[in-house]
Design a protein around this motif. Structure first.
Motif, PDB file in Angstrom:
ATOM      1  N   VAL A   3      -1.909  12.874   6.991  1.00 30.42           N
ATOM      2  CA  VAL A   3      -3.273  12.332   6.928  1.00 30.42           C
ATOM      3  C   VAL A   3      -3.345  10.988   6.190  1.00 30.42           C
ATOM      4  N   GLN A   4      -2.751  10.945   4.988  1.00 31.56           N
ATOM      5  CA  GLN A   4      -2.801   9.687   4.234  1.00 31.56           C
ATOM      6  C   GLN A   4      -2.118   8.550   4.989  1.00 31.56           C
ATOM      7  N   GLY A   5      -1.042   8.888   5.703  1.00 34.80           N
ATOM      8  CA  GLY A   5      -0.318   7.878   6.479  1.00 34.80           C
ATOM      9  C   GLY A   5      -1.145   7.375   7.648  1.00 34.80           C
ATOM     10  N   VAL A   6      -1.868   8.292   8.299  1.00 40.04           N
ATOM     11  CA  VAL A   6      -2.729   7.905   9.418  1.00 40.04           C
ATOM     12  C   VAL A   6      -3.846   6.986   8.913  1.00 40.04           C
ATOM     13  N   TYR A   7      -4.394   7.352   7.751  1.00 43.56           N
ATOM     14  CA  TYR A   7      -5.452   6.542   7.145  1.00 43.56           C
ATOM     15  C   TYR A   7      -4.921   5.135   6.837  1.00 43.56           C
ATOM     16  N   ALA A   8      -3.759   5.090   6.183  1.00 41.69           N
ATOM     17  CA  ALA A   8      -3.184   3.800   5.787  1.00 41.69           C
ATOM     18  C   ALA A   8      -2.847   2.950   7.011  1.00 41.69           C
ATOM     19  N   SER A   9      -2.344   3.598   8.056  1.00 40.36           N
ATOM     20  CA  SER A   9      -1.983   2.846   9.268  1.00 40.36           C
ATOM     21  C   SER A   9      -3.223   2.225   9.892  1.00 40.36           C
ATOM     22  N   LYS A  10      -4.332   2.975   9.874  1.00 40.07           N
ATOM     23  CA  LYS A  10      -5.578   2.451  10.442  1.00 40.07           C
ATOM     24  C   LYS A  10      -6.063   1.263   9.622  1.00 40.07           C
ATOM     25  N   PHE A  11      -5.964   1.387   8.289  1.00 40.08           N
ATOM     26  CA  PHE A  11      -6.351   0.295   7.394  1.00 40.08           C
ATOM     27  C   PHE A  11      -5.528  -0.961   7.700  1.00 40.08           C
TER      28      PHE A  11
ATOM     29  N   LEU B  93       3.448  -0.795   4.274  1.00 39.71           N
ATOM     30  CA  LEU B  93       3.161   0.596   3.900  1.00 39.71           C
ATOM     31  C   LEU B  93       4.383   1.244   3.268  1.00 39.71           C
ATOM     32  N   PHE B  94       4.150   1.982   2.178  1.00 37.36           N
ATOM     33  CA  PHE B  94       5.236   2.685   1.491  1.00 37.36           C
ATOM     34  C   PHE B  94       4.918   4.176   1.433  1.00 37.36           C
ATOM     35  N   PRO B  95       5.483   4.951   2.355  1.00 37.91           N
ATOM     36  CA  PRO B  95       5.189   6.380   2.368  1.00 37.91           C
ATOM     37  C   PRO B  95       5.821   7.123   1.188  1.00 37.91           C
TER      38      PRO B  95
ATOM     39  N   TYR C 143       0.872  -1.186   0.000  1.00 39.10           N
ATOM     40  CA  TYR C 143       0.000   0.000   0.000  1.00 39.10           C
ATOM     41  C   TYR C 143       0.908   1.235   0.000  1.00 39.10           C
ATOM     42  N   ALA C 144       0.870   2.003  -1.081  1.00 38.27           N
ATOM     43  CA  ALA C 144       1.715   3.202  -1.169  1.00 38.27           C
ATOM     44  C   ALA C 144       0.864   4.461  -1.136  1.00 38.27           C
ATOM     45  N   PHE C 145       1.413   5.529  -0.553  1.00 34.85           N
ATOM     46  CA  PHE C 145       0.686   6.795  -0.510  1.00 34.85           C
ATOM     47  C   PHE C 145       1.648   7.955  -0.691  1.00 34.85           C
ATOM     48  N   GLU C 146       1.095   9.183  -0.760  1.00 30.52           N
ATOM     49  CA  GLU C 146       1.885  10.333  -1.215  1.00 30.52           C
ATOM     50  C   GLU C 146       2.439  11.200  -0.103  1.00 30.52           C
ATOM     51  N   GLU C 147       2.214  10.797   1.133  1.00 33.95           N
ATOM     52  CA  GLU C 147       2.644  11.644   2.245  1.00 33.95           C
ATOM     53  C   GLU C 147       3.462  10.823   3.223  1.00 33.95           C
ATOM     54  N   ALA C 148       3.978  11.509   4.262  1.00 35.08           N
ATOM     55  CA  ALA C 148       4.725  10.793   5.285  1.00 35.08           C
ATOM     56  C   ALA C 148       3.765   9.981   6.155  1.00 35.08           C
ATOM     57  N   LEU C 149       4.322   9.042   6.889  1.00 36.22           N
ATOM     58  CA  LEU C 149       3.527   8.143   7.721  1.00 36.22           C
ATOM     59  C   LEU C 149       2.676   8.907   8.738  1.00 36.22           C
TER      60      LEU C 149
ATOM     61  N   LEU D 272       1.837  -4.379  -9.055  1.00 36.25           N
ATOM     62  CA  LEU D 272       2.976  -4.518  -8.141  1.00 36.25           C
ATOM     63  C   LEU D 272       2.542  -4.076  -6.746  1.00 36.25           C
ATOM     64  N   LEU D 273       1.714  -3.041  -6.730  1.00 37.68           N
ATOM     65  CA  LEU D 273       1.116  -2.587  -5.478  1.00 37.68           C
ATOM     66  C   LEU D 273      -0.350  -2.995  -5.516  1.00 37.68           C
ATOM     67  N   GLN D 274      -0.863  -3.413  -4.359  1.00 38.27           N
ATOM     68  CA  GLN D 274      -2.278  -3.762  -4.309  1.00 38.27           C
ATOM     69  C   GLN D 274      -3.138  -2.524  -4.033  1.00 38.27           C
ATOM     70  N   PHE D 275      -2.581  -1.597  -3.230  1.00 39.72           N
ATOM     71  CA  PHE D 275      -3.350  -0.402  -2.861  1.00 39.72           C
ATOM     72  C   PHE D 275      -2.520   0.851  -3.105  1.00 39.72           C
ATOM     73  N   VAL D 276      -3.212   1.918  -3.485  1.00 40.92           N
ATOM     74  CA  VAL D 276      -2.511   3.177  -3.692  1.00 40.92           C
ATOM     75  C   VAL D 276      -3.431   4.324  -3.297  1.00 40.92           C
ATOM     76  N   ASP D 277      -2.845   5.318  -2.658  1.00 40.83           N
ATOM     77  CA  ASP D 277      -3.578   6.527  -2.326  1.00 40.83           C
ATOM     78  C   ASP D 277      -3.053   7.632  -3.228  1.00 40.83           C
ATOM     79  N   GLN D 278      -3.903   8.131  -4.102  1.00 42.94           N
ATOM     80  CA  GLN D 278      -3.458   9.218  -4.960  1.00 42.94           C
ATOM     81  C   GLN D 278      -4.511  10.309  -5.035  1.00 42.94           C
ATOM     82  N   SER D 279      -4.049  11.552  -4.897  1.00 47.26           N
ATOM     83  CA  SER D 279      -4.974  12.658  -4.958  1.00 47.26           C
ATOM     84  C   SER D 279      -5.397  12.897  -6.393  1.00 47.26           C
TER      85      SER D 279
END
Ligand code: NA
Ligand code: NA
Lengths: 313, 427, 187
Positions: A14-22, A36-38, A5-11, A56-63
């Motif tokens: 907001v996106q990192g907090v969301y991903a951590s909860k997931f 998690l890949f910050p 699961y990769a996202f666009e911000e640091a852990l 390659l990634l199963q989940f991605v957070d992109q604005s």
């Protein structure tokens, strides 16, 4: 299995907090693990998007703003004063909007992505060196924007000189006066230390930064039903968590900024002062329709219907 | 997988394969291990593109081009002649000036690679002529350029600040002390080196001679004005300053001095392009290598096995230094910061360490890593621009690396080296 | 740069290929030199625009991005042609002449294979980017256009190294490339 699961911000953003909860929900309720890949660890937004599309990634957070080059309609989130300006209105909108929960779902599906959730990250504020309360006050002020035609259009309409600059040069650019302002969600102004190099922070209410979490569609469709349900539940849990987290976030960020820099000037434009900026939105809407054609027009209509429902709330 | 990747890399390197191939083959192995086939290898290309995407990289060819024009024309000679009239009689003076010039140029331009070229190419021939050994000259240029990581503006510190939620202004100020400490060490070493090797000095110049040299250098003195004044004065970004330097160099050498002919510009641009390509293909291949290391979560696996939770503050600082030192030996420093900082964040917090101190220490390791073999962008740049064999370029490195390690040890023992300026400014 | 001597050319390829190769070399040089000059012009134009007209060109960054890819991958082939790729030759240099010739043939072969593999991957990657329909946000042109230099440059590099294999096997000297003999004295 191991899900990435990769996202666009640091852990810690907001996106990192969301991903951590997931991750927490998935790992507590199944044998799966989530890695998690910050920000930046696997590349920039466009890179992690391609990696998610390829599986390659199963989940991605992109604005959606970054998705603009792939899905022009996603730029709708850059139209100023389109989203509700209150927390409750936003929450209702994101939970119930047809545009988001149905129209966007099928748009993303065409690109091999299963849209799981969209959520707001916080009110976008403008930080500058000098205070302003009207478009005239922004005359000749170089405001850094992402390289995006719709954003450029918005800031032109706001009376400023939009200056596209890569993110890495923003801090230095403000310090050395190459640019005199920038826009970002409030929490990002705090975490990226934008307040260190600007003196005034203005709440114009023109936008709330929106982001989207997606899964690779092939991966998601092949999941057994109970795992699909697990993913949906974890997304819901993360969404509920983030809406509560959001509620206090703006105040916390603001407190932290003022603690670090007590003489930071905070300006909230009144409804009257916002009027000329609101008027600018029309030009940007026209530009959006010009760029996206009929699908864009329909999406905008649906958006507005959903917004009226949210406002009625 | 890690052992196989690093092992293969070292074997290919020793056999004499081009450096890009060693990186690519190591990345191949990583991809095969992770995905069990070649289906996903397209993403090596994606990362090649990502590696050479940052807009700030444009400063590298621009400064190379400007430096090459200046060196082939009159500007560089006149600037150096002026400096020599003032410090030529001092033992080791030329080496100390070179180190200082590298540090300052690197600090301002934000690109250590551009520094190696822009300062190194005019000054290296002078140093050789003055009697310094090439291995010393090359190592001095590479290592002094890397001090720039510690002096603002520093992209490494900006990224650390964002990832670790630390004040970038405080980091910037805290880096200055250690930066100048290291420059002082290098200057001292240059002096000792010049004494031991009996590098001859020039006769002390008279003031009229000095004045004449300054007058001859009056036009070329515009370069430091453009770079320092332009960037700190807020007129240009570093990339733009580089391009304006090109313009200014063209005006000086082709119009004012008439030292070069238009056809020379094409030749110089061609050689600039060649050097850029040779270095950037390694940046690209390095990005693919870094990506697979990051994707496989190798750093996390290694660090989890270390049991850092029980270590005290000093232990954690040492562990951080070693981890970043090793990481930067092989992987792009920016990626190392992005990957490792969050991993260390919990131990840094539980050990009660000052994140600014940690940031400075990490930036110092990044500086060391960029100048130390086997993989270092500045080493590659030096090889490409000066056309010397790999071994010769790194032969003089050990004393410098020892001094840098000593600086790290001093920083761990006396954090005030970094923090006193910060405390002064933010008290 | 050291130019070919006539005796070297005799060992080489049929005339049309030599002709093609020579023009390819000139094209690479033109792309390299022209690319660098365009990059300077583009960046300076943006500065001037900002000062004189208070106007930033929003495409400057994207044009530079295109040029960097172009310079890098045209340059990879050009550097291979001139034997300029960075390598560590300390152990290599200690071998006797025949050993170095065979080892260099092996290195060139391995490098050529790696380049051809990358050419293949880059073609596939370009295909997928083209399918995705992504466009550059400012210029609004398809993203895959800026990558076309990648397979071209890699393939040309692979061919250069392949020719270097034959050069080492056929001749009596060690060749770093088709044009450059081993040693750093070729300035
Ligand atoms: Na610096
Ligand atoms: Na290194």
């Amino acid at each position: 299995a191991t899900w990435r699961y990769a996202f666009e911000e640091a852990l810690t953003d907001v996106q990192g907090v969301y991903a951590s909860k997931f991750k927490e929900h998935i790992e507590a309720n199944s044998d799966h693990t989530v890695q998690l890949f910050p920000y930046g660890t696997l590349g920039e937004s466009a890179d992690i998007m391609e990696q998610a599309q390829a599986g390659l990634l199963q989940f991605v957070d992109q604005s959606p703003g970054f998705t603009g080059s792939l899905i022009p309609e996603a730029q709708i989130f850059f139209i100023p004063y389109l989203l509700p300006e209150t927390h409750d209105g936003l929450e209702y909108f994101f939970r119930n909007s047809k545009a988001i929960n149905e129209a966007f779902k099928s748009i993303y599906a065409q690109h091999g992505l299963e849209l799981l959730k969209m959520f707001p990250e916080g009110e976008v504020v403008i930080t500058t060196q000098e205070a302003f309360d009207s478009p005239a006050g922004l005359d000749g002020v170089k405001i850094r924007v992402m390289t995006n035609p719709l954003l450029v259009e918005s800031y032109k309409a706001f009376g400023a000189t939009p200056t596209p600059l890569p993110w890495g040069e923003v801090y230095g650019g403000l310090q050395t006066n190459i640019i005199q302002g920038q826009e970002n969600p409030l929490f990002w102004v705090e975490s990226a230390k934008m307040y260190e190099v600007t003196d005034v922070m203005t709440f114009t209410g023109h936008n709330n930064f929106t982001t989207a979490v997606m899964a690779n569609k092939r991966f998601f469709d092949r999941l057994p039903e109970q795992d699909q349900q697990l993913v949906q539940d974890a997304m819901q849990a993360a969404f509920d968590h983030i809406m509560v987290y959001q509620k206090g976030l703006s105040e916390r960020s603001l407190e932290k900024i003022l603690e670090q820099k007590p003489d930071m000037k905070i300006v909230r434009l009144t409804e009257e002062q916002r009027q000329p900026f609101r008027a600018a939105a029309e030009e940007v809407e026209a530009k959006f329709i010009e760029m996206t054609g009929d699908p864009g027009r329909q999406l905008l209509q649906q958006f507005k219907q959903d917004l009226n429902a949210a406002k009625a709330q | 997988m890690t052992a196989l990747m690093v092992g293969t890399m070292i074997v290919l390197l020793l056999l004499g394969f081009p450096m890009m191939v060693t990186l690519i083959v190591a990345a191949f192995i990583g991809f095969l291990a992770m995905f069990g086939g070649v289906d996903q290898m397209d993403f090596m290309i994606q990362q090649f593109m990502a590696g050479i995407r940052p807009a700030s990289l444009v400063a590298v060819p621009m400064f190379i081009l400007a430096a090459d024009i200046m060196t082939r024309g009159h500007s560089a000679d006149r600037l150096i002649e002026m400096v020599m009239k003032f410090i030529g009689h001092v033992r080791g003076g030329l080496a100390i000036s070179t180190a200082t010039a590298c540090t300052l140029f690197g600090a301002v331009s934000g690109s250590t690679q551009a520094t190696v070229v822009a300062v190194g190419s005019p000054l290296r021939p002078k140093m050789l002529k003055a009697g310094y050994k090439d291995s010393f000259v090359l190592a001095l240029i590479i290592n002094a350029s890397d001090i720039a990581f510690l002096i603002p503006p520093s992209i490494g510190m900006i990224i650390y600040g964002v990832v670790s939620n630390t004040s970038i202004s405080e980091l910037f100020i805290a880096g200055v002390g250690p930066g100048f400490l290291i420059l002082g060490m290098f200057a001292l070493y240059s002096y000792v080196y010049a004494r031991i090797h009996q590098v001859p000095t020039e006769a002390r110049a008279s003031w009229p001679e000095r004045w004449r040299a300054v007058r001859r250098a009056i036009w070329p003195l515009g370069f430091p004005v453009i770079i320092v004044g332009g960037i700190y004065g807020g007129v240009f970004s570093p990339t733009e300053a580089a391009a304006v330097c090109v313009l200014y160099a063209v005006i000086l050498e082709f119009i004012v001095f008439r030292a070069l002919k238009p056809v020379d510009l094409y030749t110089i641009a061609k050689s600039t392009g060649l050097i850029t390509a040779v270095v950037f293909i390694l940046v690209a291949a390095g990005a693919a290598f870094s990506w697979i290391i990051s994707f496989a979560q190798i750093p996390q696996a290694i660090l989890a096995s270390l049991g850092l939770a029980e270590a005290g503050p000093t232990g954690v600082l040492i562990a951080i230094s070693v981890a970043f030192f090793i990481g930067c030996m092989f992987v792009d420093p920016i990626v190392v910061i992005l990957v490792l900082v969050p991993i260390f964040a919990p131990v840094v917090e539980s050990a009660g360490l000052d994140p600014v101190l940690v940031g400075v220490l990490i930036t110092l390791q990044v500086a060391i890593g960029s100048a130390t073999p086997p993989f270092g962008c500045d080493i590659f740049t030096a090889i490409a621009i000066f056309r010397r064999p790999y071994m010769e370029v790194i032969r003089g490195t050990p004393p410098f690396v020892l001094m840098l390690i000593l600086a790290a040890v001093l920083l761990i023992m006396f954090p005030q080296i970094a923090l006193f300026l910060r405390d002064l400014a933010f008290a | 740069m050291s130019e070919q001597r006539p005796s070297d050319r005799a060992l080489q390829l049929p005339a049309p290929l030599v002709w093609l190769d020579r023009w390819l070399g000139r094209a690479e040089a033109l792309i390299l030199g022209g690319g660098v000059l365009l990059m300077a012009l583009n960046t300076v134009a943006n500065v001037v625009g900002r000062f004189l007209f208070q106007y930033s060109f929003f495409f400057t960054e994207e044009v530079n991005r295109i040029l960097i890819v172009m310079i890098t991958f045209a340059g990879v082939g050009y550097a291979a042609r001139h034997g300029r790729h960075i390598r560590m030759s300390a152990l290599f240099d200690t071998l006797p002449l025949t050993g170095r010739r065979w080892l260099m043939a092996f290195i060139a072969l391995g490098t050529a294979l790696v380049m051809f593999a990358l050419t293949w991957f880059s073609l596939r990657y370009i295909g997928s980017v083209a399918d995705s329909g992504r466009v550059l946000p400012a210029l609004q042109i398809p993203v895959w256009w800026i990558f076309v230099w990648v397979p071209l440059g890699l393939a040309v590099t692979g061919i250069q190294y392949l020719m270097t294999v034959f050069k080492n096997l056929a001749g009596h000297d060690v060749y770093l490339s088709t044009q450059v003999k081993d040693g750093y004295d070729d300035r």
